[in-house]
Design a protein around this motif. Structure first.
Motif, PDB file in Angstrom:
ATOM      1  N   GLU A 158      90.088  12.455  37.756  1.00  0.00           N
ATOM      2  CA  GLU A 158      90.678  11.877  38.971  1.00  0.00           C
ATOM      3  C   GLU A 158      89.786  12.135  40.177  1.00  0.00           C
ATOM      4  O   GLU A 158      89.615  11.264  41.038  1.00  0.00           O
ATOM      5  CB  GLU A 158      92.073  12.454  39.208  1.00  0.00           C
ATOM      6  N   HIS A 159      89.204  13.341  40.239  1.00  0.00           N
ATOM      7  CA  HIS A 159      88.310  13.672  41.348  1.00  0.00           C
ATOM      8  C   HIS A 159      87.061  12.795  41.311  1.00  0.00           C
ATOM      9  O   HIS A 159      86.622  12.283  42.350  1.00  0.00           O
ATOM     10  CB  HIS A 159      87.931  15.154  41.273  1.00  0.00           C
ATOM     11  N   ASP A 160      86.501  12.611  40.115  1.00  0.00           N
ATOM     12  CA  ASP A 160      85.312  11.762  39.968  1.00  0.00           C
ATOM     13  C   ASP A 160      85.616  10.325  40.365  1.00  0.00           C
ATOM     14  O   ASP A 160      84.823   9.678  41.064  1.00  0.00           O
ATOM     15  CB  ASP A 160      84.801  11.802  38.527  1.00  0.00           C
ATOM     16  N   SER A 161      86.748   9.815  39.922  1.00  0.00           N
ATOM     17  CA  SER A 161      87.134   8.443  40.240  1.00  0.00           C
ATOM     18  C   SER A 161      87.349   8.259  41.736  1.00  0.00           C
ATOM     19  O   SER A 161      86.892   7.269  42.330  1.00  0.00           O
ATOM     20  CB  SER A 161      88.403   8.072  39.468  1.00  0.00           C
ATOM     21  N   SER A 162      88.038   9.221  42.346  1.00  0.00           N
ATOM     22  CA  SER A 162      88.282   9.164  43.788  1.00  0.00           C
ATOM     23  C   SER A 162      86.970   9.257  44.565  1.00  0.00           C
ATOM     24  O   SER A 162      86.762   8.536  45.556  1.00  0.00           O
ATOM     25  CB  SER A 162      89.215  10.308  44.201  1.00  0.00           C
ATOM     26  N   TYR A 163      86.062  10.107  44.101  1.00  0.00           N
ATOM     27  CA  TYR A 163      84.762  10.268  44.761  1.00  0.00           C
ATOM     28  C   TYR A 163      83.958   8.973  44.719  1.00  0.00           C
ATOM     29  O   TYR A 163      83.433   8.520  45.737  1.00  0.00           O
ATOM     30  CB  TYR A 163      83.991  11.399  44.075  1.00  0.00           C
ATOM     31  N   ARG A 164      83.873   8.360  43.533  1.00  0.00           N
ATOM     32  CA  ARG A 164      83.106   7.117  43.414  1.00  0.00           C
ATOM     33  C   ARG A 164      83.714   5.998  44.257  1.00  0.00           C
ATOM     34  O   ARG A 164      82.988   5.222  44.898  1.00  0.00           O
ATOM     35  CB  ARG A 164      83.042   6.694  41.943  1.00  0.00           C
ATOM     36  N   ARG A 165      85.030   5.917  44.281  1.00  0.00           N
ATOM     37  CA  ARG A 165      85.710   4.883  45.065  1.00  0.00           C
ATOM     38  C   ARG A 165      85.469   5.083  46.564  1.00  0.00           C
ATOM     39  O   ARG A 165      85.171   4.132  47.297  1.00  0.00           O
ATOM     40  CB  ARG A 165      87.210   4.905  44.760  1.00  0.00           C
ATOM     41  N   ASN A 166      85.569   6.325  47.012  1.00  0.00           N
ATOM     42  CA  ASN A 166      85.361   6.611  48.431  1.00  0.00           C
ATOM     43  C   ASN A 166      83.918   6.358  48.847  1.00  0.00           C
ATOM     44  O   ASN A 166      83.655   5.774  49.913  1.00  0.00           O
ATOM     45  CB  ASN A 166      85.740   8.067  48.734  1.00  0.00           C
ATOM     46  N   ILE A 167      82.970   6.777  48.017  1.00  0.00           N
ATOM     47  CA  ILE A 167      81.553   6.574  48.328  1.00  0.00           C
ATOM     48  C   ILE A 167      81.230   5.089  48.420  1.00  0.00           C
ATOM     49  O   ILE A 167      80.507   4.640  49.314  1.00  0.00           O
ATOM     50  CB  ILE A 167      80.669   7.264  47.265  1.00  0.00           C
ATOM     51  N   TRP A 168      81.782   4.295  47.506  1.00  0.00           N
ATOM     52  CA  TRP A 168      81.542   2.853  47.534  1.00  0.00           C
ATOM     53  C   TRP A 168      82.102   2.238  48.815  1.00  0.00           C
ATOM     54  O   TRP A 168      81.442   1.423  49.475  1.00  0.00           O
ATOM     55  CB  TRP A 168      82.153   2.201  46.306  1.00  0.00           C
ATOM     56  N   ASN A 169      83.327   2.614  49.197  1.00  0.00           N
ATOM     57  CA  ASN A 169      83.945   2.064  50.404  1.00  0.00           C
ATOM     58  C   ASN A 169      83.189   2.469  51.662  1.00  0.00           C
ATOM     59  O   ASN A 169      83.079   1.687  52.609  1.00  0.00           O
ATOM     60  CB  ASN A 169      85.403   2.507  50.502  1.00  0.00           C
ATOM     61  N   VAL A 170      82.661   3.688  51.670  1.00  0.00           N
ATOM     62  CA  VAL A 170      81.962   4.181  52.856  1.00  0.00           C
ATOM     63  C   VAL A 170      80.612   3.491  53.033  1.00  0.00           C
ATOM     64  O   VAL A 170      80.227   3.114  54.145  1.00  0.00           O
ATOM     65  CB  VAL A 170      81.766   5.717  52.762  1.00  0.00           C
TER      66      VAL A 170
END
Length: 403
Positions: free
Chosen positions: A7-19
């Motif tokens: 979940e942390h990895d998924s959230s990290y990748r999603r946030n990095i992409w949006n940023v």
């Protein structure tokens, strides 16, 4: 069922992409945004930089020769001169960004590390809030810039600048060409040159939008980290946002460590942006002045479409410069707030040893973090007002000289 790590990895990748996605789209195609590609593709950015510099030279040098040797009308000279200043300023900024590309990559790695280390939902919410500010500012500024460019390149130039010389139709180009290069009117040379000019325009607007986007991205990230530090300071005594096992001196040490990290990050950001901001600061004064003059001329000549286009350019330039000065002001305000919060908490309830540890934070907080234009002018809303006043002063002088 996914684990906490997944979940942390998924959230990290999603946030990095949006940023990063907007900046990646704007700067990626012109070779400035660092992209991790293996094999021969890792050299693609070098090809992009070479092509962009060649396109700049191909469009701007003949235009400069046209102004110097061919064009005699002072009003048209001034209109084309504004376009030329804008183009050369973008070329200089592009070269600076290309040189500073490793430091841009370093700033991106700083940000990725901060996003990876975030654990509390409240911290992630703060970082997402400032990421949204950066994204919105970049989107609005880029929309203004690209819209004005599309109207100017694809509507105003082809349909309003065409004229006849000796009963022969002279097809216009975005950047006027020196008369010695007379073969450009022949097809398909004209179409190729026009396409190269449009490509140059795209690069110019991408560099301009990307510069403001980078500044907004890095500065708002620093503001988010500072706000997290402030929240830690406010909970220093209660320990609500800390691990319950941590002691006061461990909390203070963590705050100092995070503060030092933010300061180091902003030092690298300053190294990336100070020369670019200096070029932008100087060119904006000239470009805004000449755009104001072009608006006045088209108003007097009742050229409504030209007036609308130049007005859109003027609004775009002013808004983008405002973005740069606004984020500089925001960064100064947030960074100076740390020292204020240190004093406003119930520090008198701490032990004398712990209280002394706060003095260094207050001392550093009394010198707010700034983004400067070449180390000479701090970017703030006061600077934005000064640019507008200076451009108006030059406009008054120009009108007196020419009209």
């Amino acid at each position: 069922m996914p684990s906490a790590k997944d979940e942390h990895d998924s959230s990290y990748r999603r946030n990095i992409w949006n940023v990063f996605k907007l900046n990646n789209w704007i700067l990626g195609l012109i070779g400035i945004w660092p992209v991790t590609i293996r094999g021969i593709g890792r050299h693609a950015y070098k090809i992009a930089i070479a092509v962009c510099n060649f396109t700049f030279s191909f469009a701007l040098v003949p235009c400069a020769l046209h102004i110097i040797y061919d064009q005699k009308d002072i009003i048209i000279r001034l209109k084309i001169g504004g376009l030329l200043i804008f183009g050369f300023a973008a070329m200089i900024k592009y070269c600076i960004l290309a040189i500073r590309r490793p430091k841009i990559h370093r700033c991106i790695e700083y940000m990725k590390s901060d996003w990876w280390q975030v654990t509390f939902k409240s911290d992630r919410k703060v970082m997402l809030k400032f990421a949204a500010i950066s994204r919105n500012l970049t989107m609005i500024g880029a929309s203004f810039m690209y819209t004005a460019g599309i109207i100017y390149y694809l509507i105003l130039i082809p349909f309003f600048f065409e004229h006849k010389v000796n009963n022969q139709t002279v097809r216009p180009l975005v950047f006027p060409i020196y008369s010695k290069f007379h073969q450009f009117q022949i097809s398909p040379i004209y179409e190729i040159v026009y396409a190269a000019h449009c490509m140059c325009g795209y690069i110019i607007y991408s560099v301009t939008s990307g510069t403001y986007g980078l500044a907004a991205l890095f500065a708002t990230h620093a503001c988010g980290q500072i706000e997290i530090i402030v929240s830690r300071l406010e909970d220093l005594l209660s320990g609500e946002s800390w691990k319950q096992s941590s002691k006061i001196h461990q909390r203070i040490a963590a705050i100092v460590k995070d503060h030092v990290r933010v300061v180091r990050f902003t030092i690298v950001v300053e190294e990336v942006l100070q020369e670019v901001c200096l070029v932008e600061f100087i060119s904006s004064i000239c470009t805004i002045c000449l755009l104001e003059y072009a608006c006045i001329v088209d108003w007097q000549q009742d050229n409504k479409f030209g007036l609308a286009t130049y007005s859109l350019f003027l609004v775009s330039f002013c808004f983008n410069l405002y973005i740069l000065c606004y984020i500089g002001e925001l960064l100064m305000e947030k960074s100076s707030h740390i020292g204020y919060i240190c004093y406003m908490i119930n520090w008198y309830q701490l032990s004398p040893k712990s209280t002394r540890s706060l003095i260094l934070i207050i001392a550093i907080g009394s010198h707010p973090i700034k983004i400067s234009a070449g180390g000479m002018v701090d970017l703030s809303l006061l600077t934005f007002g000064s640019v507008l006043k200076t451009s108006m002063a030059y406009l008054s002088f120009l009108r007196t000289l020419v009209m």
